[in-house]
Design a protein around this motif. Sequence first.
Motif, PDB file in Angstrom:
ATOM      1  N   ALA A  65       7.761 -59.167  94.826  1.00  0.00           N
ATOM      2  CA  ALA A  65       6.568 -58.355  94.542  1.00  0.00           C
ATOM      3  C   ALA A  65       6.766 -57.381  93.389  1.00  0.00           C
ATOM      4  O   ALA A  65       5.822 -57.079  92.656  1.00  0.00           O
ATOM      5  CB  ALA A  65       6.161 -57.598  95.801  1.00  0.00           C
ATOM      6  N   ASP A  66       7.990 -56.885  93.205  1.00  0.00           N
ATOM      7  CA  ASP A  66       8.218 -55.857  92.193  1.00  0.00           C
ATOM      8  C   ASP A  66       8.792 -56.425  90.900  1.00  0.00           C
ATOM      9  O   ASP A  66       9.405 -55.708  90.122  1.00  0.00           O
ATOM     10  CB  ASP A  66       9.148 -54.773  92.739  1.00  0.00           C
ATOM     11  CG  ASP A  66      10.509 -55.327  93.150  1.00  0.00           C
ATOM     12  OD1 ASP A  66      10.659 -56.573  93.216  1.00  0.00           O
ATOM     13  OD2 ASP A  66      11.427 -54.522  93.395  1.00  0.00           O
ATOM     14  N   ALA A  67       8.624 -57.737  90.668  1.00  0.00           N
ATOM     15  CA  ALA A  67       9.197 -58.358  89.476  1.00  0.00           C
ATOM     16  C   ALA A  67       8.157 -59.182  88.716  1.00  0.00           C
ATOM     17  O   ALA A  67       7.226 -59.738  89.300  1.00  0.00           O
ATOM     18  CB  ALA A  67      10.370 -59.244  89.867  1.00  0.00           C
ATOM     19  N   GLU A  68       8.331 -59.247  87.410  1.00  0.00           N
ATOM     20  CA  GLU A  68       7.462 -60.048  86.533  1.00  0.00           C
ATOM     21  C   GLU A  68       8.317 -61.015  85.719  1.00  0.00           C
ATOM     22  O   GLU A  68       9.169 -60.583  84.931  1.00  0.00           O
ATOM     23  CB  GLU A  68       6.690 -59.131  85.583  1.00  0.00           C
ATOM     24  CG  GLU A  68       5.853 -59.892  84.561  1.00  0.00           C
ATOM     25  CD  GLU A  68       5.284 -58.997  83.485  1.00  0.00           C
ATOM     26  OE1 GLU A  68       4.706 -59.528  82.518  1.00  0.00           O
ATOM     27  OE2 GLU A  68       5.424 -57.750  83.606  1.00  0.00           O
ATOM     28  N   PRO A  69       8.127 -62.327  85.881  1.00  0.00           N
ATOM     29  CA  PRO A  69       8.905 -63.282  85.084  1.00  0.00           C
ATOM     30  C   PRO A  69       8.331 -63.418  83.679  1.00  0.00           C
ATOM     31  O   PRO A  69       7.117 -63.458  83.487  1.00  0.00           O
ATOM     32  CB  PRO A  69       8.739 -64.590  85.869  1.00  0.00           C
ATOM     33  CG  PRO A  69       7.400 -64.464  86.518  1.00  0.00           C
ATOM     34  CD  PRO A  69       7.230 -63.005  86.840  1.00  0.00           C
ATOM     35  N   ILE A  70       9.203 -63.470  82.682  1.00  0.00           N
ATOM     36  CA  ILE A  70       8.795 -63.697  81.295  1.00  0.00           C
ATOM     37  C   ILE A  70       9.594 -64.895  80.790  1.00  0.00           C
ATOM     38  O   ILE A  70      10.815 -64.814  80.631  1.00  0.00           O
ATOM     39  CB  ILE A  70       9.061 -62.468  80.413  1.00  0.00           C
ATOM     40  CG1 ILE A  70       8.268 -61.264  80.932  1.00  0.00           C
ATOM     41  CG2 ILE A  70       8.711 -62.771  78.955  1.00  0.00           C
ATOM     42  CD1 ILE A  70       8.568 -59.980  80.197  1.00  0.00           C
ATOM     43  N   THR A  71       8.916 -66.006  80.551  1.00  0.00           N
ATOM     44  CA  THR A  71       9.579 -67.229  80.114  1.00  0.00           C
ATOM     45  C   THR A  71       9.397 -67.414  78.616  1.00  0.00           C
ATOM     46  O   THR A  71       8.291 -67.303  78.093  1.00  0.00           O
ATOM     47  CB  THR A  71       9.005 -68.452  80.858  1.00  0.00           C
ATOM     48  OG1 THR A  71       9.169 -68.250  82.267  1.00  0.00           O
ATOM     49  CG2 THR A  71       9.720 -69.727  80.456  1.00  0.00           C
ATOM     50  N   MET A  72      10.502 -67.698  77.925  1.00  0.00           N
ATOM     51  CA  MET A  72      10.455 -67.865  76.477  1.00  0.00           C
ATOM     52  C   MET A  72      11.188 -69.134  76.062  1.00  0.00           C
ATOM     53  O   MET A  72      12.246 -69.453  76.610  1.00  0.00           O
ATOM     54  CB  MET A  72      11.090 -66.654  75.780  1.00  0.00           C
ATOM     55  CG  MET A  72      10.426 -65.337  76.103  1.00  0.00           C
ATOM     56  SD  MET A  72      11.159 -63.955  75.187  1.00  0.00           S
ATOM     57  CE  MET A  72      10.666 -64.381  73.537  1.00  0.00           C
ATOM     58  N   ASP A  73      10.631 -69.848  75.087  1.00  0.00           N
ATOM     59  CA  ASP A  73      11.309 -70.977  74.452  1.00  0.00           C
ATOM     60  C   ASP A  73      12.195 -70.384  73.363  1.00  0.00           C
ATOM     61  O   ASP A  73      11.719 -69.999  72.300  1.00  0.00           O
ATOM     62  CB  ASP A  73      10.287 -71.938  73.856  1.00  0.00           C
ATOM     63  CG  ASP A  73      10.930 -73.208  73.311  1.00  0.00           C
ATOM     64  OD1 ASP A  73      12.013 -73.099  72.691  1.00  0.00           O
ATOM     65  OD2 ASP A  73      10.353 -74.299  73.490  1.00  0.00           O
ATOM     66  N   ILE A  74      13.479 -70.326  73.647  1.00  0.00           N
ATOM     67  CA  ILE A  74      14.386 -69.598  72.765  1.00  0.00           C
ATOM     68  C   ILE A  74      14.490 -70.232  71.387  1.00  0.00           C
ATOM     69  O   ILE A  74      14.584 -69.552  70.371  1.00  0.00           O
ATOM     70  CB  ILE A  74      15.781 -69.457  73.418  1.00  0.00           C
ATOM     71  CG1 ILE A  74      16.637 -68.488  72.598  1.00  0.00           C
ATOM     72  CG2 ILE A  74      16.454 -70.811  73.594  1.00  0.00           C
ATOM     73  CD1 ILE A  74      17.930 -68.100  73.284  1.00  0.00           C
ATOM     74  N   MET A  75      14.441 -71.569  71.314  1.00  0.00           N
ATOM     75  CA  MET A  75      14.562 -72.245  70.027  1.00  0.00           C
ATOM     76  C   MET A  75      13.354 -71.968  69.137  1.00  0.00           C
ATOM     77  O   MET A  75      13.481 -71.811  67.924  1.00  0.00           O
ATOM     78  CB  MET A  75      14.731 -73.747  70.244  1.00  0.00           C
ATOM     79  CG  MET A  75      15.998 -74.112  71.000  1.00  0.00           C
ATOM     80  SD  MET A  75      17.485 -73.543  70.152  1.00  0.00           S
ATOM     81  CE  MET A  75      17.435 -74.550  68.686  1.00  0.00           C
ATOM     82  N   GLU A  76      12.196 -71.913  69.746  1.00  0.00           N
ATOM     83  CA  GLU A  76      10.981 -71.645  68.987  1.00  0.00           C
ATOM     84  C   GLU A  76      10.972 -70.221  68.434  1.00  0.00           C
ATOM     85  O   GLU A  76      10.462 -69.966  67.340  1.00  0.00           O
ATOM     86  CB  GLU A  76       9.765 -71.891  69.869  1.00  0.00           C
ATOM     87  CG  GLU A  76       8.454 -71.898  69.127  1.00  0.00           C
ATOM     88  CD  GLU A  76       7.292 -72.356  69.996  1.00  0.00           C
ATOM     89  OE1 GLU A  76       6.193 -72.544  69.444  1.00  0.00           O
ATOM     90  OE2 GLU A  76       7.479 -72.520  71.223  1.00  0.00           O
ATOM     91  N   TRP A  77      11.574 -69.296  69.181  1.00  0.00           N
ATOM     92  CA  TRP A  77      11.589 -67.896  68.763  1.00  0.00           C
ATOM     93  C   TRP A  77      12.619 -67.628  67.677  1.00  0.00           C
ATOM     94  O   TRP A  77      12.332 -66.941  66.700  1.00  0.00           O
ATOM     95  CB  TRP A  77      11.869 -66.995  69.965  1.00  0.00           C
ATOM     96  CG  TRP A  77      10.616 -66.553  70.639  1.00  0.00           C
ATOM     97  CD1 TRP A  77       9.920 -67.221  71.607  1.00  0.00           C
ATOM     98  CD2 TRP A  77       9.870 -65.362  70.370  1.00  0.00           C
ATOM     99  NE1 TRP A  77       8.802 -66.517  71.969  1.00  0.00           N
ATOM    100  CE2 TRP A  77       8.742 -65.365  71.230  1.00  0.00           C
ATOM    101  CE3 TRP A  77      10.041 -64.290  69.506  1.00  0.00           C
ATOM    102  CZ2 TRP A  77       7.800 -64.340  71.235  1.00  0.00           C
ATOM    103  CZ3 TRP A  77       9.107 -63.261  69.515  1.00  0.00           C
ATOM    104  CH2 TRP A  77       8.004 -63.297  70.368  1.00  0.00           C
TER     105      TRP A  77
END
Length: 390
Positions: free
Chosen positions: A36-48
């Motif tokens: 409940a107290d967490a927010e996932p942030i998913t990133m494509d590392i190669m694209e960044w």
Amino acid sequence: MNNREKDKYLILSATFGEGHKQVANAISEAVNDMVADAEPITMDIMEWIHPNLYPISHYIYKKSIKKFPQVYSFLYKKTRVKNSFSIKLNSIFLSGMQTVLKIIQEIKPKVVVSTYPFAAGIISKLKEQGLIDIPAVTIITDYTDQYVVGSAQLRDQLIALGVEADKIKNTGIPVRKRFMDVLPKDLLLDKYMINPNMFTLLIMGGGDGFFGKGISTFKALESISTPIQLFIVCGKNKKLKTQLEWELKDSKHEVRILGYCEKVEELMAISDLMISKPGGVTTSEATAMDLPILIYHSLPGQEEDNADYLCRSGFALSAESEKELIAQVENLVCDSAPLKWMKQRMRKSQTKTSSIDALHVIVGAARSGPLRNVTSSKTIQKQKEIEVSI
């Protein structure tokens, strides 16, 4: 009312192989549902970190595994040990360290989860150089605070290399929640208008729809003497889908040709057998659904390792040629005893809760605070010689 900002869980992945992205999605979904107290942030590392290189490298990757698998195999093996080639390749990808460091400084995550090897390598270097002290969880490999592995075999390999046993958790490869909440089979049989008295075969070619020798392999299925129900998932390969619709329009089998499928868990639930390449995520999903696997056309490298593990575990059979593939299917249509045995083996190593089990490791790491100096440099280098496909 508690207005505290949610803790950020940074999940680093890449689309070089659909599985890395799917595992990241499974972890993100689990965080959203259960923390409940967490927010996932998913990133494509190669694209960044390599926005200009990314489209070209992604195109070359897909073409190489399809058109030149032996070249891919050579490069894969060259990167498994330290040499001039692997050092140069690592230097190219690690050139994005400053970008990743900036992202981490902006997001301020409580934990970093890597589902892609080069992401794990960058986090490893940042920790090794003392630039970050954020807990890191790798699925799987490299300089990290916790390892989430897909098999007891890999756990034993890491221990043999000197990794402390309590830093390794064998949860199985995380699969999405939908594989735990599938509709009852009788409802799915009605939904898809399936004849329960006919053998149902599911063919998966991965997200990019690579399978065997292409059209000739599918046409060879016509030689199976008993009519069967056949689902073919072409993924993003629209050309293959169009070709199959034409080539199999007069098939004696009940054929359904699909593109990218969001409800693959339902297809697995109503199938008797799946033919697939041994990608780690697809086969983990099949294992969670107790669906026996017939492996065909493994890519050189990590998929060969996966195939060996699946067959030794009793989850799969394999075929090396079209002739052997058809013979295997023919035998299984006529005699279901091997399928029942494989289902029993899968139930004994049930992985339906793998994403939840992995989440427990991640939450534990996030709440433990900064950890440092968890492995030696010698161990780090040895760990780079092990790669498990997702």
